[in-house]
Design a protein around this motif. Sequence first.
Motif, short mmCIF file in Angstrom:
data_model
loop_
_atom_site.label_atom_id
_atom_site.label_comp_id
_atom_site.label_asym_id
_atom_site.label_seq_id
_atom_site.Cartn_x
_atom_site.Cartn_y
_atom_site.Cartn_z
N GLU A 4 43.69 33.28 40.00
CA GLU A 4 42.80 34.42 40.24
C GLU A 4 41.34 34.02 39.96
O GLU A 4 40.44 34.48 40.64
CB GLU A 4 43.21 35.61 39.39
CG GLU A 4 42.32 36.84 39.60
CD GLU A 4 42.16 37.25 41.07
OE1 GLU A 4 41.01 37.61 41.47
OE2 GLU A 4 43.14 37.21 41.83
N LYS A 5 41.12 33.15 38.98
CA LYS A 5 39.76 32.68 38.68
C LYS A 5 39.17 31.94 39.88
O LYS A 5 38.00 32.09 40.21
CB LYS A 5 39.78 31.80 37.43
CG LYS A 5 38.41 31.35 36.95
CD LYS A 5 37.57 32.47 36.39
CE LYS A 5 38.01 32.86 35.02
NZ LYS A 5 37.07 33.78 34.35
N PHE A 6 39.99 31.14 40.58
CA PHE A 6 39.54 30.45 41.79
C PHE A 6 39.08 31.46 42.83
O PHE A 6 38.00 31.33 43.42
CB PHE A 6 40.66 29.57 42.36
CG PHE A 6 40.32 28.96 43.69
CD1 PHE A 6 39.61 27.78 43.77
CD2 PHE A 6 40.70 29.58 44.87
CE1 PHE A 6 39.28 27.23 44.99
CE2 PHE A 6 40.37 29.05 46.10
CZ PHE A 6 39.66 27.86 46.16
N PHE A 7 39.89 32.50 43.06
CA PHE A 7 39.55 33.50 44.06
C PHE A 7 38.30 34.28 43.64
O PHE A 7 37.49 34.66 44.49
CB PHE A 7 40.73 34.43 44.33
CG PHE A 7 41.80 33.76 45.14
CD1 PHE A 7 41.68 33.62 46.51
CD2 PHE A 7 42.94 33.25 44.52
CE1 PHE A 7 42.66 32.99 47.26
CE2 PHE A 7 43.93 32.62 45.26
CZ PHE A 7 43.79 32.49 46.63
N GLU A 8 38.14 34.50 42.35
CA GLU A 8 36.93 35.16 41.86
C GLU A 8 35.71 34.30 42.15
O GLU A 8 34.66 34.81 42.56
CB GLU A 8 37.07 35.43 40.35
CG GLU A 8 35.98 36.32 39.78
CD GLU A 8 36.19 36.61 38.30
OE1 GLU A 8 35.25 37.17 37.72
OE2 GLU A 8 37.26 36.28 37.73
N ARG A 11 34.68 34.45 45.82
CA ARG A 11 34.11 35.74 46.21
C ARG A 11 32.62 35.81 45.85
O ARG A 11 31.93 36.76 46.23
CB ARG A 11 34.86 36.89 45.53
CG ARG A 11 36.21 37.18 46.15
CD ARG A 11 36.82 38.48 45.65
NE ARG A 11 37.11 38.46 44.23
CZ ARG A 11 38.28 38.13 43.69
NH1 ARG A 11 39.28 37.76 44.47
NH2 ARG A 11 38.46 38.17 42.39
N ASN A 12 32.12 34.83 45.13
CA ASN A 12 30.70 34.74 44.76
C ASN A 12 30.11 33.51 45.44
O ASN A 12 30.77 32.49 45.58
CB ASN A 12 30.56 34.59 43.23
CG ASN A 12 30.88 35.88 42.51
OD1 ASN A 12 30.00 36.68 42.27
ND2 ASN A 12 32.15 36.10 42.20
N GLU A 13 28.85 33.62 45.85
CA GLU A 13 28.25 32.51 46.59
C GLU A 13 28.02 31.31 45.70
O GLU A 13 27.71 31.44 44.51
CB GLU A 13 26.94 32.94 47.25
CG GLU A 13 26.53 32.02 48.39
CD GLU A 13 27.58 31.94 49.49
OE1 GLU A 13 28.48 31.07 49.42
OE2 GLU A 13 27.50 32.74 50.43
N ASN A 72 28.13 33.03 38.59
CA ASN A 72 28.41 34.46 38.45
C ASN A 72 29.78 34.78 37.85
O ASN A 72 30.09 35.95 37.66
CB ASN A 72 28.30 35.16 39.81
CG ASN A 72 26.91 35.03 40.38
OD1 ASN A 72 25.93 34.93 39.66
ND2 ASN A 72 26.82 35.01 41.70
N VAL A 73 30.60 33.76 37.60
CA VAL A 73 31.94 33.98 37.05
C VAL A 73 32.03 33.22 35.72
O VAL A 73 31.72 32.03 35.66
CB VAL A 73 33.04 33.49 38.02
CG1 VAL A 73 34.42 33.61 37.40
CG2 VAL A 73 32.97 34.25 39.34
N GLU A 74 32.44 33.92 34.69
CA GLU A 74 32.52 33.30 33.36
C GLU A 74 33.60 32.23 33.32
O GLU A 74 34.70 32.42 33.82
CB GLU A 74 32.83 34.37 32.31
CG GLU A 74 32.80 33.85 30.89
CD GLU A 74 33.02 34.96 29.87
OE1 GLU A 74 33.97 34.82 29.07
OE2 GLU A 74 32.25 35.94 29.88
N THR A 82 31.53 28.84 36.32
CA THR A 82 32.72 28.00 36.34
C THR A 82 32.88 27.38 37.71
O THR A 82 32.23 27.79 38.67
CB THR A 82 33.99 28.77 35.93
OG1 THR A 82 35.04 27.83 35.66
CG2 THR A 82 34.44 29.77 36.98
N GLY A 83 33.72 26.39 37.79
CA GLY A 83 33.95 25.71 39.06
C GLY A 83 35.32 25.06 39.09
O GLY A 83 36.04 25.04 38.10
N PHE A 84 35.65 24.52 40.25
CA PHE A 84 36.95 23.89 40.47
C PHE A 84 36.79 22.57 41.18
O PHE A 84 35.88 22.39 41.99
CB PHE A 84 37.85 24.80 41.31
CG PHE A 84 38.43 25.94 40.53
CD1 PHE A 84 39.70 25.86 39.99
CD2 PHE A 84 37.68 27.08 40.31
CE1 PHE A 84 40.22 26.91 39.25
CE2 PHE A 84 38.18 28.13 39.57
CZ PHE A 84 39.46 28.04 39.04
#
Length: 124
Positions: A4-8, A11-13, A72-74, A82-84
């Motif tokens: 879900e964190k990946f999808f979050e 959803r942010n640029e 934009n995502v913690e 965060t990143g992947f």
Amino acid sequence: MLTEKFFEVIRNEGVVSIVSWGHAEPHLTCTWNSYLVVTDDERILIPAAGMKKTEANVEVNNRVLLALGTRNVEGFNGYQGTGFRIEGRAKFLTTGPDYEMMHQKYPFIRSVLEVTVDVAKQML
């Protein structure tokens, strides 16, 4: 495999870096998080207007690396952003239902980079 964190994150640029390599040195190209489409079976589809060097590399070696993220995502431990890192196998689509869906969404494309995810690791 994709959390879900990946999808979050997507959803942010943010920038998506795509690394491919054939017979020569690695090649790097980029796109945007907002261009990624994830299928029900967790393949990542990326519109390709250019990416000719990436395509040539994939014909020799279908392994690719993707790095993507957003502020934009913690992330871990309250980190701002965060990143992947994605490891996968790639191919370019120019026909079929996935290509047609992507062409309707992004009429500027000449093909679709399809990445079958082998490893997805949150980095921050």
